[in-house]
Design a protein around this motif. Structure first.
Motif, PDB file in Angstrom:
ATOM      1  N   ILE A 130       0.652  -1.241   0.069  1.00  0.00           N
ATOM      2  CA  ILE A 130       0.162  -0.092  -0.003  1.00  0.00           C
ATOM      3  C   ILE A 130       0.975   1.502  -0.043  1.00  0.00           C
ATOM      4  CG2 ILE A 130      -1.950   0.991   1.415  1.00  0.00           C
ATOM      5  CD1 ILE A 130      -3.081  -1.434   2.104  1.00  0.00           C
ATOM      6  N   THR A 131       2.369   1.293   0.642  1.00  0.00           N
ATOM      7  CA  THR A 131       2.992   2.657   0.825  1.00  0.00           C
ATOM      8  C   THR A 131       3.567   2.513  -0.636  1.00  0.00           C
ATOM      9  OG1 THR A 131       3.028   1.986   3.051  1.00  0.00           O
ATOM     10  CG2 THR A 131       4.696   3.342   1.946  1.00  0.00           C
ATOM     11  N   VAL A 132       4.442   1.366  -0.303  1.00  0.00           N
ATOM     12  CA  VAL A 132       4.393   1.909  -1.933  1.00  0.00           C
ATOM     13  C   VAL A 132       3.929   2.130  -3.457  1.00  0.00           C
ATOM     14  CG1 VAL A 132       5.997   0.605  -3.704  1.00  0.00           C
ATOM     15  CG2 VAL A 132       6.684   0.384  -1.353  1.00  0.00           C
TER      16      VAL A 132
ATOM     17  N   PHE B 178       0.023  19.802   0.593  1.00  0.00           N
ATOM     18  CA  PHE B 178      -0.194  18.378  -0.297  1.00  0.00           C
ATOM     19  C   PHE B 178       0.445  17.278   1.311  1.00  0.00           C
ATOM     20  CE2 PHE B 178       1.417  19.125  -4.823  1.00  0.00           C
ATOM     21  CZ  PHE B 178       0.391  18.332  -4.915  1.00  0.00           C
ATOM     22  N   ALA B 179       1.051  18.138   2.623  1.00  0.00           N
ATOM     23  CA  ALA B 179       1.119  17.470   3.431  1.00  0.00           C
ATOM     24  C   ALA B 179      -0.455  16.928   4.396  1.00  0.00           C
ATOM     25  CB  ALA B 179       1.657  17.811   4.384  1.00  0.00           C
ATOM     26  N   ILE B 180      -1.379  17.938   4.085  1.00  0.00           N
ATOM     27  CA  ILE B 180      -2.739  18.071   4.888  1.00  0.00           C
ATOM     28  C   ILE B 180      -3.359  16.484   4.410  1.00  0.00           C
ATOM     29  CG2 ILE B 180      -4.937  18.975   4.896  1.00  0.00           C
ATOM     30  CD1 ILE B 180      -3.787  21.473   4.190  1.00  0.00           C
ATOM     31  N   PRO B 181      -3.280  15.980   3.113  1.00  0.00           N
ATOM     32  CA  PRO B 181      -3.989  15.006   3.489  1.00  0.00           C
ATOM     33  C   PRO B 181      -3.491  13.323   4.043  1.00  0.00           C
ATOM     34  CG  PRO B 181      -3.616  16.069   0.558  1.00  0.00           C
ATOM     35  CD  PRO B 181      -3.011  16.370   2.729  1.00  0.00           C
ATOM     36  N   SER B 182      -1.914  13.883   3.708  1.00  0.00           N
ATOM     37  CA  SER B 182      -1.243  12.790   4.473  1.00  0.00           C
ATOM     38  C   SER B 182      -1.763  12.879   6.729  1.00  0.00           C
ATOM     39  CB  SER B 182       0.615  12.968   4.174  1.00  0.00           C
ATOM     40  OG  SER B 182       0.805  12.424   5.205  1.00  0.00           O
TER      41      SER B 182
ATOM     42  N   GLU C 143      -8.409   3.606  15.146  1.00  0.00           N
ATOM     43  CA  GLU C 143      -8.602   2.374  15.193  1.00  0.00           C
ATOM     44  C   GLU C 143      -7.444   0.953  15.269  1.00  0.00           C
ATOM     45  OE1 GLU C 143     -12.120   1.479  13.253  1.00  0.00           O
ATOM     46  OE2 GLU C 143     -12.965   2.846  13.712  1.00  0.00           O
ATOM     47  N   GLY C 144      -6.359   1.624  16.322  1.00  0.00           N
ATOM     48  CA  GLY C 144      -5.341   0.740  15.660  1.00  0.00           C
ATOM     49  C   GLY C 144      -4.383   1.029  14.150  1.00  0.00           C
ATOM     50  N   LEU C 145      -4.084   0.831  14.107  1.00  0.00           N
ATOM     51  CA  LEU C 145      -2.921   0.852  12.888  1.00  0.00           C
ATOM     52  C   LEU C 145      -4.082  -0.168  12.308  1.00  0.00           C
ATOM     53  CD1 LEU C 145      -0.464   2.256  12.306  1.00  0.00           C
ATOM     54  CD2 LEU C 145       0.944   0.453  12.078  1.00  0.00           C
ATOM     55  N   ASN C 146      -3.835   1.339  10.317  1.00  0.00           N
ATOM     56  CA  ASN C 146      -4.936   0.965   9.774  1.00  0.00           C
ATOM     57  C   ASN C 146      -3.991   1.496   7.835  1.00  0.00           C
ATOM     58  OD1 ASN C 146      -6.127   2.952   8.661  1.00  0.00           O
ATOM     59  ND2 ASN C 146      -7.848   2.598  10.721  1.00  0.00           N
ATOM     60  N   TYR C 147      -4.899   0.860   6.421  1.00  0.00           N
ATOM     61  CA  TYR C 147      -4.216   1.046   6.001  1.00  0.00           C
ATOM     62  C   TYR C 147      -4.480   2.772   5.819  1.00  0.00           C
ATOM     63  CZ  TYR C 147      -9.397   2.410   4.292  1.00  0.00           C
ATOM     64  OH  TYR C 147     -10.259   2.959   4.746  1.00  0.00           O
ATOM     65  N   ARG C 148      -5.175   3.586   5.983  1.00  0.00           N
ATOM     66  CA  ARG C 148      -5.165   4.244   6.185  1.00  0.00           C
ATOM     67  C   ARG C 148      -3.486   5.521   6.765  1.00  0.00           C
ATOM     68  NH1 ARG C 148     -11.267   5.358   8.491  1.00  0.00           N
ATOM     69  NH2 ARG C 148     -10.551   4.414   9.590  1.00  0.00           N
ATOM     70  N   PHE C 149      -3.119   4.623   7.935  1.00  0.00           N
ATOM     71  CA  PHE C 149      -1.741   5.474   8.034  1.00  0.00           C
ATOM     72  C   PHE C 149      -1.195   5.244   6.599  1.00  0.00           C
ATOM     73  CE2 PHE C 149       2.325   4.064   9.653  1.00  0.00           C
ATOM     74  CZ  PHE C 149       2.419   5.226   9.995  1.00  0.00           C
ATOM     75  N   PHE C 150      -1.070   4.030   6.241  1.00  0.00           N
ATOM     76  CA  PHE C 150       0.006   3.269   4.905  1.00  0.00           C
ATOM     77  C   PHE C 150      -0.053   4.093   3.714  1.00  0.00           C
ATOM     78  CE2 PHE C 150       0.545   0.292   8.227  1.00  0.00           C
ATOM     79  CZ  PHE C 150       1.383   0.084   8.680  1.00  0.00           C
ATOM     80  N   ILE C 151      -1.691   4.800   3.199  1.00  0.00           N
ATOM     81  CA  ILE C 151      -1.360   6.019   2.575  1.00  0.00           C
ATOM     82  C   ILE C 151      -0.917   6.842   2.590  1.00  0.00           C
ATOM     83  CG2 ILE C 151      -3.171   7.114   0.926  1.00  0.00           C
ATOM     84  CD1 ILE C 151      -5.030   4.599   1.386  1.00  0.00           C
TER      85      ILE C 151
ATOM     86  N   GLY D  96       2.843   6.606   2.061  1.00  0.00           N
ATOM     87  CA  GLY D  96       3.255   7.434   0.978  1.00  0.00           C
ATOM     88  C   GLY D  96       3.335   8.088   0.797  1.00  0.00           C
ATOM     89  N   ILE D  97       2.387   9.372   1.087  1.00  0.00           N
ATOM     90  CA  ILE D  97       1.978  10.437   0.579  1.00  0.00           C
ATOM     91  C   ILE D  97       3.904  11.057   1.469  1.00  0.00           C
ATOM     92  CG2 ILE D  97       1.248  12.358   1.334  1.00  0.00           C
ATOM     93  CD1 ILE D  97      -2.037  10.724   0.668  1.00  0.00           C
ATOM     94  N   LEU D  98       3.798  10.976   2.506  1.00  0.00           N
ATOM     95  CA  LEU D  98       4.630  11.573   3.204  1.00  0.00           C
ATOM     96  C   LEU D  98       6.464  11.081   2.272  1.00  0.00           C
ATOM     97  CD1 LEU D  98       6.105  12.961   5.640  1.00  0.00           C
ATOM     98  CD2 LEU D  98       6.285  10.299   6.900  1.00  0.00           C
ATOM     99  N   PHE D  99       6.994   9.839   1.911  1.00  0.00           N
ATOM    100  CA  PHE D  99       7.459   9.483   1.468  1.00  0.00           C
ATOM    101  C   PHE D  99       8.310  10.459  -0.042  1.00  0.00           C
ATOM    102  CE2 PHE D  99       8.167   5.183   3.855  1.00  0.00           C
ATOM    103  CZ  PHE D  99       8.349   5.728   4.605  1.00  0.00           C
ATOM    104  N   TYR D 100       6.422  10.256  -0.692  1.00  0.00           N
ATOM    105  CA  TYR D 100       7.001  11.371  -1.994  1.00  0.00           C
ATOM    106  C   TYR D 100       7.271  12.435  -1.579  1.00  0.00           C
ATOM    107  CZ  TYR D 100       6.137  12.916  -6.806  1.00  0.00           C
ATOM    108  OH  TYR D 100       5.993  13.006  -7.928  1.00  0.00           O
ATOM    109  N   GLY D 101       6.115  12.933  -0.931  1.00  0.00           N
ATOM    110  CA  GLY D 101       7.005  14.491  -0.181  1.00  0.00           C
ATOM    111  C   GLY D 101       8.317  14.486   0.197  1.00  0.00           C
TER     112      GLY D 101
END
Length: 148
Positions: free
Chosen positions: A8-10, A58-62, A72-80, A83-88
């Motif tokens: 998901i992150t990649v 661009f940082a706001i969505p991240s 609710e615990g670590l979920n897919y939204r965190f990893f999206i 991915g945005i943070l890494f791209y930034g």
């Protein structure tokens, strides 16, 4: 599950190139040209440009996705969001540090890929207005810039 989160992150990182191209072409060179215009003009001694507002935008969505991904615990939204943070981070290092030399960390490179990125971005900046632009992406540029 860890493989899924890495994927998901990649995938998010890779999809951000398309988001960047579309945003750069239709938003920055469109209705938000006022903020992006100074980036295409001769430089002034100021440290910041109006264009820097896009880092915040661009940082706001991240940030929101990090928050929601922890609800609710670590979920897919965190990893999206990751991915945005890494791209930034990649965008900052390539666009502001390597290409525009806003920070004098990497002055020279012999890497053909990075030289191609610089050439494509230089082509983008030869247009001082918002029309007739080209090379709106950051990490993917047409092959011709690597052959030159």
């Amino acid at each position: 599950m860890i493989i899924l989160y890495i994927a998901i992150t990649v995938l998010t990182f890779l999809l951000m190139e398309g988001v960047t191209w579309l945003t750069h072409r239709f938003v920055m060179h469109g209705f938000m040209w006022y903020f992006h215009e100074d980036h295409h003009q001769p430089k002034y001694p100021d440290t910041f440009e109006r264009n820097d507002i896009f880092f915040v935008i661009f940082a706001i969505p991240s940030i929101v996705l990090f928050y929601l991904g922890f609800q609710e615990g670590l979920n897919y939204r965190f990893f999206i969001g990751l991915g945005i943070l890494f791209y930034g981070i990649a965008y900052f290092l390539i666009h502001d540090v390597l290409i525009h030399q806003r920070f004098k960390w990497f002055k020279k490179t012999n890497n053909k890929y990075l030289i191609g990125l610089r050439k494509a971005h230089k082509t983008h900046h030869k247009h001082l207005g918002k029309e007739e632009g080209e090379c709106f992406g950051m990490l993917w540029v047409p092959y011709k810039y690597f052959k030159m």
